[in-house]
Design a protein around this motif. Structure first.
Motif, mmCIF file in Angstrom:
data_model
loop_
_atom_site.group_PDB
_atom_site.id
_atom_site.type_symbol
_atom_site.label_atom_id
_atom_site.label_comp_id
_atom_site.label_asym_id
_atom_site.label_seq_id
_atom_site.Cartn_x
_atom_site.Cartn_y
_atom_site.Cartn_z
ATOM 1 N N GLU A 41 0.838 -1.200 0.000
ATOM 2 C CA GLU A 41 0.000 0.000 0.000
ATOM 3 C C GLU A 41 0.870 1.246 0.000
ATOM 4 O O GLU A 41 0.574 2.226 -0.699
ATOM 5 C CB GLU A 41 -0.920 -0.027 1.220
ATOM 6 C CG GLU A 41 -1.886 -1.204 1.232
ATOM 7 C CD GLU A 41 -2.515 -1.444 2.589
ATOM 8 O OE1 GLU A 41 -2.613 -0.476 3.384
ATOM 9 O OE2 GLU A 41 -2.910 -2.591 2.867
ATOM 10 N N ALA A 42 1.960 1.217 0.779
ATOM 11 C CA ALA A 42 2.876 2.358 0.826
ATOM 12 C C ALA A 42 3.519 2.598 -0.536
ATOM 13 O O ALA A 42 3.651 3.754 -0.985
ATOM 14 C CB ALA A 42 3.948 2.122 1.885
ATOM 15 N N LEU A 43 3.919 1.529 -1.214
ATOM 16 C CA LEU A 43 4.534 1.680 -2.533
ATOM 17 C C LEU A 43 3.522 2.189 -3.560
ATOM 18 O O LEU A 43 3.865 2.988 -4.438
ATOM 19 C CB LEU A 43 5.130 0.349 -2.988
ATOM 20 C CG LEU A 43 6.350 -0.145 -2.198
ATOM 21 C CD1 LEU A 43 6.739 -1.561 -2.630
ATOM 22 C CD2 LEU A 43 7.540 0.805 -2.376
ATOM 23 N N SER A 44 2.272 1.729 -3.433
ATOM 24 C CA SER A 44 1.225 2.231 -4.336
ATOM 25 C C SER A 44 0.996 3.718 -4.141
ATOM 26 O O SER A 44 0.806 4.473 -5.099
ATOM 27 C CB SER A 44 -0.086 1.474 -4.107
ATOM 28 O OG SER A 44 0.033 0.134 -4.514
ATOM 29 N N GLU A 45 1.037 4.153 -2.871
ATOM 30 C CA GLU A 45 0.872 5.585 -2.585
ATOM 31 C C GLU A 45 2.017 6.410 -3.154
ATOM 32 O O GLU A 45 1.860 7.612 -3.410
ATOM 33 C CB GLU A 45 0.767 5.795 -1.076
ATOM 34 C CG GLU A 45 -0.533 5.262 -0.475
ATOM 35 C CD GLU A 45 -0.520 5.279 1.040
ATOM 36 O OE1 GLU A 45 0.513 5.701 1.622
ATOM 37 O OE2 GLU A 45 -1.531 4.878 1.653
ATOM 38 N N LEU A 46 3.182 5.764 -3.339
ATOM 39 C CA LEU A 46 4.314 6.463 -3.955
ATOM 40 C C LEU A 46 4.208 6.499 -5.478
ATOM 41 O O LEU A 46 5.085 7.054 -6.146
ATOM 42 C CB LEU A 46 5.626 5.794 -3.548
ATOM 43 C CG LEU A 46 5.994 5.884 -2.063
ATOM 44 C CD1 LEU A 46 7.277 5.103 -1.781
ATOM 45 C CD2 LEU A 46 6.141 7.335 -1.617
ATOM 46 N N GLY A 47 3.140 5.899 -6.020
ATOM 47 C CA GLY A 47 2.892 5.976 -7.457
ATOM 48 C C GLY A 47 3.271 4.744 -8.252
ATOM 49 O O GLY A 47 3.197 4.757 -9.482
ATOM 50 N N TYR A 48 3.645 3.665 -7.588
ATOM 51 C CA TYR A 48 4.041 2.442 -8.294
ATOM 52 C C TYR A 48 2.827 1.577 -8.616
ATOM 53 O O TYR A 48 1.939 1.383 -7.780
ATOM 54 C CB TYR A 48 5.026 1.623 -7.469
ATOM 55 C CG TYR A 48 6.396 2.249 -7.343
ATOM 56 C CD1 TYR A 48 7.277 2.268 -8.417
ATOM 57 C CD2 TYR A 48 6.805 2.816 -6.136
ATOM 58 C CE1 TYR A 48 8.537 2.837 -8.294
ATOM 59 C CE2 TYR A 48 8.068 3.385 -6.001
ATOM 60 C CZ TYR A 48 8.931 3.390 -7.086
ATOM 61 O OH TYR A 48 10.175 3.952 -6.962
ATOM 62 N N GLU A 49 2.794 1.038 -9.828
ATOM 63 C CA GLU A 49 1.829 0.022 -10.229
ATOM 64 C C GLU A 49 2.526 -1.322 -10.048
ATOM 65 O O GLU A 49 3.490 -1.630 -10.741
ATOM 66 C CB GLU A 49 1.413 0.215 -11.684
ATOM 67 C CG GLU A 49 0.299 -0.685 -12.150
ATOM 68 C CD GLU A 49 -1.063 -0.303 -11.584
ATOM 69 O OE1 GLU A 49 -1.896 -1.210 -11.430
ATOM 70 O OE2 GLU A 49 -1.271 0.890 -11.292
ATOM 71 N N LEU A 50 2.059 -2.117 -9.111
ATOM 72 C CA LEU A 50 2.817 -3.292 -8.691
ATOM 73 C C LEU A 50 2.408 -4.550 -9.443
ATOM 74 O O LEU A 50 1.244 -4.749 -9.789
ATOM 75 C CB LEU A 50 2.624 -3.524 -7.188
ATOM 76 C CG LEU A 50 3.084 -2.406 -6.255
ATOM 77 C CD1 LEU A 50 2.791 -2.784 -4.805
ATOM 78 C CD2 LEU A 50 4.560 -2.119 -6.427
ATOM 79 N N ASN A 51 3.389 -5.406 -9.665
ATOM 80 C CA ASN A 51 3.138 -6.775 -10.105
ATOM 81 C C ASN A 51 4.099 -7.680 -9.354
ATOM 82 O O ASN A 51 5.113 -7.220 -8.817
ATOM 83 C CB ASN A 51 3.276 -6.917 -11.627
ATOM 84 C CG ASN A 51 4.665 -6.561 -12.115
ATOM 85 O OD1 ASN A 51 5.589 -7.382 -12.059
ATOM 86 N ND2 ASN A 51 4.838 -5.321 -12.597
ATOM 87 N N PHE A 52 3.787 -8.976 -9.304
ATOM 88 C CA PHE A 52 4.509 -9.887 -8.426
ATOM 89 C C PHE A 52 4.940 -11.157 -9.163
ATOM 90 O O PHE A 52 4.223 -11.665 -10.018
ATOM 91 C CB PHE A 52 3.627 -10.287 -7.232
ATOM 92 C CG PHE A 52 3.122 -9.116 -6.430
ATOM 93 C CD1 PHE A 52 3.869 -8.610 -5.380
ATOM 94 C CD2 PHE A 52 1.918 -8.515 -6.744
ATOM 95 C CE1 PHE A 52 3.413 -7.521 -4.645
ATOM 96 C CE2 PHE A 52 1.446 -7.432 -6.018
ATOM 97 C CZ PHE A 52 2.203 -6.929 -4.960
ATOM 98 N N THR A 53 6.119 -11.640 -8.797
ATOM 99 C CA THR A 53 6.631 -12.916 -9.292
ATOM 100 C C THR A 53 7.078 -13.748 -8.105
ATOM 101 O O THR A 53 7.732 -13.233 -7.197
ATOM 102 C CB THR A 53 7.839 -12.712 -10.237
ATOM 103 O OG1 THR A 53 7.467 -11.858 -11.313
ATOM 104 C CG2 THR A 53 8.330 -14.046 -10.799
#
Length: 246
Positions: free
Chosen positions: A177-189
């Motif tokens: 959530e913190a990274l999303s608030e920094l503007g990142y669109e996340l994906n996971f491997t």
């Protein structure tokens, strides 16, 4: 005078049960003799019987169902626990685990600084030795019956120029959530492997001797596939299967 059998007692019990399983004396899905009856039959203590059963569990021949006893495992049987894998991103902005379990930390994790070892540095695309924010926790669910070791690693370099340059970021999944608030669109491997546990890991996860771990590394990436963080999980490998949905 017959030669003395020098094979350890637990191995004799394991060999006896293994032979019975393979020749059909103990059919698939059927219970094995109880710990008490095996202890009397071989003139040993119950911990010795458990050591024999642990060897058979590690071989995939036996499963132990809490409160029910020991059973012959079918090669087509399902493990006791199926864990859906992945991260869900809710409409409210929260990130949660796909398994739906309510995980609790045995102790409140605190951020510590560690230097990235070679293997983690490679996955995070940072130089070996780069400082990382690190959280480590023993987590439990289902009233303590399900256990896992979880760690969160965040390179300092990812947080330069953000408010987390001066304060520790939260552990996952709040980290996402913190990274999303920094503007990142996340994906996971995720990367999954098996290995034998270290002694402290076996103790924390209550693993019998001979039972392996499922070792999972989850890399969170942002725009342009830049690695931002890494989660590490250690799960019991004897009665857990992982499920991935497209």
């Amino acid at each position: 005078m017959p030669a003395r059998n020098t094979t350890p007692k637990y191995r004799q019990i394991a060999d006896h049960l293994r032979e019975g399983i393979l020749n059909g004396d103990y059919p698939t899905g059927q219970p094995l003799p109880s710990e008490e009856s095996l202890a009397k039959q071989f003139g040993v203590t119950r911990p010795t019987v458990r050591q024999a059963v642990a060897e058979l569990r590690a071989n995939g021949l036996v499963e132990v169902l809490m409160g029910r006893g020991m059973f012959v495992r079918s090669p087509h049987g399902r493990p006791a626990l199926t864990r859906p894998r992945g991260v869900r991103h809710g409409a409210d902005g929260r990130f949660t685990e796909a398994d739906g379990l309510r995980w609790e930390n045995a102790e409140e994790p605190t951020a510590t600084r560690t230097d990235a070892p070679l293997a983690l540095a490679d996955l995070l695309s940072v130089p070996p030795g780069e400082p990382l924010f690190t959280y480590q926790a023993l987590q439990t669910a289902d009233r303590g019956r399900v256990r896992q070791l979880q760690a969160t690693y965040v390179p300092f370099s990812v947080l330069v120029g953000t408010k987390y340059e001066e304060q520790a970021p939260p552990p996952a999944p709040q980290l996402y959530e913190a990274l999303s608030e920094l503007g990142y669109e996340l994906n996971f491997t995720e990367y999954v492997r098996t290995r034998m546990p270290l002694p402290d890991q076996a103790l924390s996860l209550r693993l019998p001797e001979g039972v392996p771990l499922l070792h999972i590394l989850r890399v969170a990436r942002g725009d342009g596939s830049k690695p931002l963080a890494l989660e590490e999980f250690h799960l019991p490998g004897d009665d857990t299967e992982l499920m991935y949905r497209p």
